[in-house]
Design an enzyme around this catalytic site. Structure first.
Site, PDB file in Angstrom:
ATOM      1  N   CYS A  15     -14.617  -5.375   6.278  1.00  0.00           N
ATOM      2  CA  CYS A  15     -15.437  -4.763   7.328  1.00  0.00           C
ATOM      3  C   CYS A  15     -16.882  -5.217   7.211  1.00  0.00           C
ATOM      4  CB  CYS A  15     -15.350  -3.251   7.246  1.00  0.00           C
ATOM      5  SG  CYS A  15     -15.525  -2.634   5.574  1.00  0.00           S
ATOM      6  N   GLU A  65     -14.648   4.583  10.284  1.00  0.00           N
ATOM      7  CA  GLU A  65     -15.372   3.350  10.008  1.00  0.00           C
ATOM      8  C   GLU A  65     -14.638   2.280  10.795  1.00  0.00           C
ATOM      9  OE1 GLU A  65     -15.165   0.977   6.275  1.00  0.00           O
ATOM     10  OE2 GLU A  65     -15.499  -0.111   8.129  1.00  0.00           O
TER      11      GLU A  65
END
Lengths: 493, 493
Positions: free
Chosen positions: B267, B230
């Site tokens: 994120c 990720e």
């Protein structure tokens, strides 16, 4: 006979596919299934011409081609049904909990299509793993346009099937870009297709070198994309001692049939047989040899595959301490593959990586082990496989659990007392195994679960019921199975 | 403070993990869940020391760390429950049809663990995406041993959590190799871990460069392995005109909070805001500016992240035709990140790839579009994203369907009238999007579906009921949901 697709034709196909993607992905599940059924119908409508052309191009017998055509149509219709059933969407709903701290929003998830998929046809399945084969059917079900690169060895067959798909596209009123068909003898065509930014996934069935090359190109892109390449498998068969004591001869006869089926040109062909070096294995080997000597050589799919068989077989047989056990007694004609059995001891096998490579054709290597421990050692030395088979009694299984676990760990399909050839098209099928059998062991290329290769989840957060896709609406209008607040349900909310 | 793991230590960890794999994967679903609950318990048992050490290492406030610890324990226990529930196994059964031609064998499929998983901890989530975080929990649930490479920025925290896992391993009597914890400032440690032949998958949360490097190493192996990294997402927010007319100011206030939350170190931080250049956007921009000026700079996670923010922010602001809209009025102290808003026109944005890059911190860029068509053009220019958000009325959605579809196509989570920060841990969550958001958009790293990253299907063909795993036995002793002959069922056969 067909010209390679030009750079401009490739660009046009991708542009069209990208435009079509925006329309096709919005089709309902039923509309996709209707389209797939129409493709099957149009393939059937080609009639015997399709079988004749395929027979000319592949040397496959008519009966085989006829059943492969049936299989191909079944794939299209049954994956279409699976598409409608909607299990593959993995629909999940977690309803809002506004008074949680912080508040939990409404979240609903389902799979959506990736985008245009490139499909590379397989030499050995001109219908079922080619133009309108499993990869194409899965991509259509997922909501993805497809661009097929025809296999040059059966380009006319591919062209006929492509025409049928074009007709179906037109019949149901879809944009033409939902399906394109390109020819390409040069690897440059495949490279350009895989590297195009609008390409979002790749399906491939063929050699290790071909599949690995596509995988590398795909991963070297600015935006890497998933490649499902089904490549190389020698499908080891482990002969356990209890079973061998009971039925060494019967097992040998069963395997003679599997090894020579379709001139050995199946990805699931049993290319490796591992047993304990004793009288029972000798009986097995003698019986198998007797059958192989009697077996006729068969015309192989094409010159490339024939030459490859001749070379790889010769190379394997010329390895040190490899003994030739049996070769068909009939002299092979040009382009015919001769059924062949070789043998080697386990230590030699484990030390020679050439013997671990697939010899695509009617060839199998017997590996003689000192004992069960050495059989297990052989298992740990093997690469990933599509299938692995145990010929074993229940007692064999219970007594040799760690061997059983070791073998399970290297394969995608784990067969007990059967042959690996014959790949049933159903949801429980797993056709895909650890590398180098395939490039992603987490997916299958046979069975409706193969649809998931070409889809990805999207979670909708805080969308009103009116705006949600039908698959995720409260009332569950499509009556699909969903997981609602961790409970599986087909009801509305 | 901690020494990098030596080559010998890495080798030992993998050898131990491989041995442990053969034991751990045979644990029942309940045993795995019990182990995971024990890990949660042992983490809680560390007490406040864990929060203190983490606060020292990450500068995160205690309240945040406390809730992150709760989240981490919830992940372990809820993924454990999901493991027991067994939905993730995707159990399918197709019973034999002996009188079919050819006979259809009995086929039963379920997911099995891949093998040892390497987990790279995240800088910004010392608990929830690190040592005993989501990747570790998913791998344990799948039946995989885990080797964690501690994040050097919170190595002491990692060490404390690792001790808790070691205790849990001992408490439930598992082999120590089920979990190993290694330190490594040098990239060589990560490389050796990813390249080891016993490593079968990788989980990573962090920068694009870090994740992409692991992905490349993994794909260059002799046996490539899946990497779920990720990486990078700017989480675009599209302000639709109807909604802006209604509530430009409220939206701006909502987003000021989201942009500055946790000093922007998520994120899912909204780094890009796209709207139509009109009075409403001016109101939005003015209100947001007012809030940002009032917002305080905050201490960032570590020196590296602080320096990175300073550099990337300066670089973005220095791009041609980028205007600084607002900066926090409070002078930042050393290692503090100053909340910042910039703006640019759509054509300039689309032509400058630097403006598409993540600026990790409390920064957001407003992109001013001429009209809806240009907003859609911006959407097509964006790379893959973890999230995308629409601030829109129902009418906006219905009127601008092609924009909506375009935005959906680039993200993993699609939010309507909310903020992307805040990632709910539940089955419907999708935390993963098209590259470069993650390396495989087909999986999620949050929610129990993340377990499937570390498992692959195996089909059992022709096994007797006695020899089948409990998950696939006729009587369905675990009472899991299965698909039996295409029908979903929890009953026995």
């Amino acid at each position: 006979m067909f010209k390679d697709a030009s750079v401009a034709e490739i660009e046009l196909a991708l542009q069209d596919a990208w435009k079509a993607f925006h329309i096709y992905r919005k089709l309902s599940l039923k509309q996709r299934a209707d389209f797939m059924r129409m493709v099957a119908k149009e393939i059937e409508a080609i009639g015997d011409e399709l079988l004749q052309v395929a027979a000319e191009e592949t040397h496959l017998p008519e009966a085989r081609l006829r059943s492969e055509r049936t299989r191909t149509m079944f794939q299209l219709t049954s994956y279409g049904e699976a598409c409608e059933r909607g299990d593959w969407l993995e629909a999940r709903i977690d309803t809002a909990i506004p008074d949680k701290n912080p508040p939990k929003p409404d979240l609903r998830k389902m799979l959506v299509p990736l985008g245009p998929v490139i499909v590379f046809g397989a030499a050995n399945f001109p219908f079922a793993y080619s133009t309108a084969g499993g990869d194409t059917a899965c991509a259509f079900a997922a909501g993805c346009p497809v661009i097929v690169k025809a296999h040059p060895a059966h380009a006319r067959t591919s062209e006929l099937v492509a025409q049928a798909i074009h007709k179906a596209v037109k019949a149901v009123g879809l944009p033409a870009g939902v399906f394109s068909h390109l020819h390409g003898v040069s690897f440059e065509v495949g490279k350009a297709l895989v590297e195009h930014p609008y390409t979002k996934a790749v399906g491939f069935t063929g050699s290790f070198n071909g599949g690995k090359q596509l995988f590398d190109w795909a991963n070297q892109r600015k935006q890497p994309i998933p490649v499902f390449a089904e490549m190389s498998s020698i499908n080891p068969v482990f002969l356990l001692p209890g079973k061998m004591k009971q039925s060494a001869s019967e097992t040998a006869k069963l395997y003679a049939g599997s090894i020579t089926l379709g001139v050995g040109q199946f990805c699931t062909n049993p290319g490796l047989i591992i047993g304990i070096d004793n009288d029972d294995l000798q009986t097995f080997s003698d019986t198998l040899a007797g059958e192989i000597v009697k077996a006729s050589p068969g015309m192989m799919l094409n010159t490339g595959i024939f030459k490859n068989y001749v070379e790889r077989r010769a190379n394997a047989l010329s390895q040190e301490e490899v003994a030739t056990v049996a070769v068909s007694a009939t002299d092979p004609q040009l382009e015919e593959g001769a059924p062949t059995i070789a043998s080697v001891t386990a230590p030699v096998f484990m030390q020679n990586p050439i013997l671990h490579q697939e010899v695509f054709g009617p060839y199998s290597l017997i590996v003689k082990c000192r004992d069960i421990a050495e059989m297990q050692e052989v298992a740990t030395h093997l690469e990933g496989q599509l299938t692995a088979t145990l010929m074993a009694t229940e007692e064999d299984i219970l007594q040799h659990e760690s061997l059983v676990e070791e073998v399970k760990n290297i394969c995608g399909r784990f067969i007990l007392n059967g042959v690996p050839t014959g790949v049933e098209v159903c949801l429980s099928m797993q056709h895909g195994g650890p590398f180098p059998a395939t490039t992603d062991s987490r997916f299958t290329s046979v069975g409706a679960d193969g649809i998931k290769r070409f889809a990805r989840p999207v979670a909708f957060q805080n969308w009103s019921n009116e705006l949600l896709p039908a698959e995720l609406k409260n009332e569950n209008p499509l009556q699909i199975w969903r997981v609602v607040n961790n409970e599986r349900s087909r009801s509305g909310i």
